[in-house]
Design a protein around this motif. Structure first.
Motif, short mmCIF file in Angstrom:
data_model
loop_
_atom_site.label_atom_id
_atom_site.label_comp_id
_atom_site.label_asym_id
_atom_site.label_seq_id
_atom_site.Cartn_x
_atom_site.Cartn_y
_atom_site.Cartn_z
N ARG A 1 -0.41 -7.27 -0.35
CA ARG A 1 -1.52 -6.57 0.33
C ARG A 1 -1.69 -7.19 1.70
N GLN B 1 1.48 -1.12 -4.14
CA GLN B 1 1.64 -2.43 -3.51
C GLN B 1 2.91 -3.15 -3.99
N ALA C 1 4.69 -1.15 1.14
CA ALA C 1 3.63 -2.17 1.25
C ALA C 1 4.11 -3.37 2.06
#
Length: 184
Positions: free
Chosen positions: A92, A125, A146
């Motif tokens: 992230r 992600q 991601a």
């Protein structure tokens, strides 16, 4: 024998094939090593655990680059009782705007700071898998949308879903010799 009608068609098909083959690869660049302090994973089965350490801080790539791949060596270290053999990896760009399926835990004397999320909500992600052998360096390659976003932002918080074996408090995962490559 090729007729004049077929030549333009052949040229058009050739251009389409060249354009469809992908993007132009760029030279690889070094990425700083990352040291991850692992939690005890027994109670975290089926969860994605993001560590609150920004492992990609200061590593950015130009916005025009895409299909970023990071390759390196993963070394799992344990005091002798950890059995971790495989993890699914996630990333992230920040740990602020999180879905309701995530819970933040501050660091304690027995656990690193982490964000724990339901795996079902984290598929976007995902960036790959790592196979681990305690005390030995194992090659890995990570990539995906991601990772592209994290590399362009210059921030990346790695997350793991412990899939085979368990880590114990005090175990670590070192990601070393990392190189990033991309396509333009």
């Amino acid at each position: 024998m090729m007729t004049r009608v077929h030549r333009p068609l052949l040229a058009l098909l050739s251009c389409t094939l060249i354009a469809g083959c992908g993007l132009i690869p760029t030279p690889s660049v070094d990425v700083k090593n990352s040291h991850l302090d692992l939690p005890s994973s027994g109670a975290l089965s089926g969860k994605v655990v993001y560590l609150t350490r920004d492992s990609l801080a200061g590593n950015t790539v130009p916005a025009a680059l895409q299909q970023i791949t990071v390759r390196g060596t993963a070394t799992y270290r344990t005091g002798g009782l950890g059995t971790l053999r495989a993890v699914d990896m996630y990333v992230r760009t920040d740990l602020k705007a999180l879905p309701a399926t995530c819970t933040t835990y501050a660091a304690t004397p027995t656990a690193p700071g982490m964000v724990v999320c339901e795996a079902a909500g984290e598929t976007g992600q995902a960036i790959g898998q790592m196979t681990l052998t305690a005390g030995q360096g194992v090659a890995f390659a990570l990539g995906g949308a991601a990772l592209d976003a994290a590399a362009k932002a210059g921030h990346g918080f790695f997350g793991m879903r412990f899939t085979v074996g368990q880590s114990l408090f005090g175990d670590t995962l070192d990601l070393t010799g990392m190189k990033a490559s991309a396509r333009l």
